[in-house]
Design an enzyme around this catalytic site. Sequence first.
Site, mmCIF file in Angstrom:
data_model
loop_
_atom_site.group_PDB
_atom_site.id
_atom_site.type_symbol
_atom_site.label_atom_id
_atom_site.label_comp_id
_atom_site.label_asym_id
_atom_site.label_seq_id
_atom_site.Cartn_x
_atom_site.Cartn_y
_atom_site.Cartn_z
ATOM 1 N N TYR A 125 9.831 -14.605 6.020
ATOM 2 C CA TYR A 125 8.994 -14.374 7.234
ATOM 3 C C TYR A 125 8.986 -16.225 8.144
ATOM 4 O O TYR A 125 8.207 -17.083 8.138
ATOM 5 C CB TYR A 125 7.328 -14.975 7.290
ATOM 6 C CG TYR A 125 7.058 -13.906 6.168
ATOM 7 C CD1 TYR A 125 6.744 -12.446 7.369
ATOM 8 C CD2 TYR A 125 6.607 -14.094 5.169
ATOM 9 C CE1 TYR A 125 6.088 -12.057 6.749
ATOM 10 C CE2 TYR A 125 6.037 -13.050 4.469
ATOM 11 C CZ TYR A 125 6.034 -11.098 4.935
ATOM 12 O OH TYR A 125 5.712 -10.401 4.587
ATOM 13 N N TYR A 167 -0.956 -3.748 8.064
ATOM 14 C CA TYR A 167 -0.555 -4.695 7.032
ATOM 15 C C TYR A 167 -0.712 -3.918 5.585
ATOM 16 O O TYR A 167 -1.721 -4.403 4.494
ATOM 17 C CB TYR A 167 -0.663 -6.197 7.090
ATOM 18 C CG TYR A 167 0.849 -6.792 6.467
ATOM 19 C CD1 TYR A 167 2.451 -6.028 6.415
ATOM 20 C CD2 TYR A 167 0.503 -6.850 5.187
ATOM 21 C CE1 TYR A 167 2.859 -6.933 5.768
ATOM 22 C CE2 TYR A 167 1.712 -8.059 4.036
ATOM 23 C CZ TYR A 167 2.524 -7.333 4.526
ATOM 24 O OH TYR A 167 3.229 -8.358 4.125
ATOM 25 N N ASP A 193 -7.106 -0.590 -0.404
ATOM 26 C CA ASP A 193 -5.739 -1.872 -0.683
ATOM 27 C C ASP A 193 -7.115 -3.644 -0.242
ATOM 28 O O ASP A 193 -7.329 -4.271 0.299
ATOM 29 C CB ASP A 193 -5.274 -2.201 0.712
ATOM 30 C CG ASP A 193 -4.064 -3.095 0.584
ATOM 31 O OD1 ASP A 193 -4.211 -4.028 -0.235
ATOM 32 O OD2 ASP A 193 -3.185 -3.482 1.378
ATOM 33 N N LYS A 212 -2.824 -10.724 -5.320
ATOM 34 C CA LYS A 212 -3.165 -12.038 -4.673
ATOM 35 C C LYS A 212 -4.404 -13.054 -5.373
ATOM 36 O O LYS A 212 -3.666 -13.993 -6.808
ATOM 37 C CB LYS A 212 -3.445 -11.763 -3.440
ATOM 38 C CG LYS A 212 -2.409 -11.957 -2.679
ATOM 39 C CD LYS A 212 -3.281 -11.634 -0.824
ATOM 40 C CE LYS A 212 -2.093 -11.605 -0.193
ATOM 41 N NZ LYS A 212 -0.669 -12.189 -0.292
#
Length: 431
Positions: A16, A143, A237, A266
Amino acid sequence: MPTIKERDRQVIWHPYTPMKIWPEAIAIVRGEGTYLIDEDGNRYIDAISSWWVNIHGHAHPYIAQKVSEQLSVLEHCIFAGFTHEPAVSLAERLLEILPDGMRKIFYSDNGSTAVEVALKMAVQYWNNKGIKKKKIAALQYAYHGDTFGAMAVSGRSVFTDAFTDLLFDVSFIPFPGKGKEAESIATLESILQSGEVAAFIMEPLVLGSGGMLMYSPETLEQYFRICRKYETLIIADEVMTGFGRTGPLFACDHINTPPDIVCLSKGLTGGTMPLGVTASTQDVFDAFYDDDRMKTLYHGHSFTANPAICASALASLDLLLQQSCTDSRECIVNAHKEFATSIAGDISIAEIRQTGTIIAIELKTDAPSYHSNMRDMLYRFFLNKKIIMRPLGNIIYILPPYCISNEELQYIYSCIKELLEKLNADTRAIH
């Protein structure tokens, strides 16, 4: 001797990152609780948990101990046809705390792959049943990751622009912002009426990279009920929202209707090591449980259910489920609420949003976008204050490790107030 960041510039391509515009990376040499410490000795408060993964603080000694113990026993083994204690124990413990109905755990490597697995499960579920359902519905601005399936179900954006022609078609429903909930719910129902939608995937309550956009549990409940009505699989999600970020352990715990498939990553290992999980109901699993080999889920990863990684997740769960962690999350929630009240009505703020330990402040700008001109200014402002923020364009947010102290939070809040004063002064100077 060249520094780490000088060596980095010669050999590393960062994620990114526009490498020509932003060629120099800060070299971190040590982590310590809420802090990351660079090679020059600067201490930075990690206000975003290093991309939302580090829930217990950096270099946590308990997690390190458990990983070390596991490495001395078994570092890895193939997971097709073999198993091991850490993987089984982790699955057992996750199923105890996940939303109702979850019965099976499928391991992968990260959030994107957890989503890929979920999408493949959903489409092949109907294929195995001999029912033609292949379409996917998703939320506008979503996303879900950077692999191709995950990109396809994500909102079209700077992340997906170069690959649009290669992504499969997805039916997107409007984001249920304030006053638009009914339109969003009605659109989902109209899409599902075709009977061709295999699954609806969403980030429950909070859209992360889409701008920390937030919507109500009541809307989420309506989504899930409509999916049940039209026999559409529900994929939640929870890669970012899982493990206490929204208050309870999972965002889906805010409502009564459970999903069919849950994606995790995560915070799963406390930010220590990469791991993805796709949990499913018994019904989903049973569609693959057959003598016909063609009904097998042909998906896997070399490091599936790595024992050391599973050990880190088990250690993270030990910490997460302690009352002290619950109390810490509650303190963060209350501190955010007080701070939000203290800055409400500021002329530079377009909106303040909070769900659980996540608070987002959308700043007014003429051109709101991920590439807003404000972004680099905001990033540098906080970096100069020794705070790691990663603004989403004109949106700043705090998503801290649960070990953060009230003093550290108050320092972050004070810096945000200083930023607002600067923006207000600039506005007054213009006018």
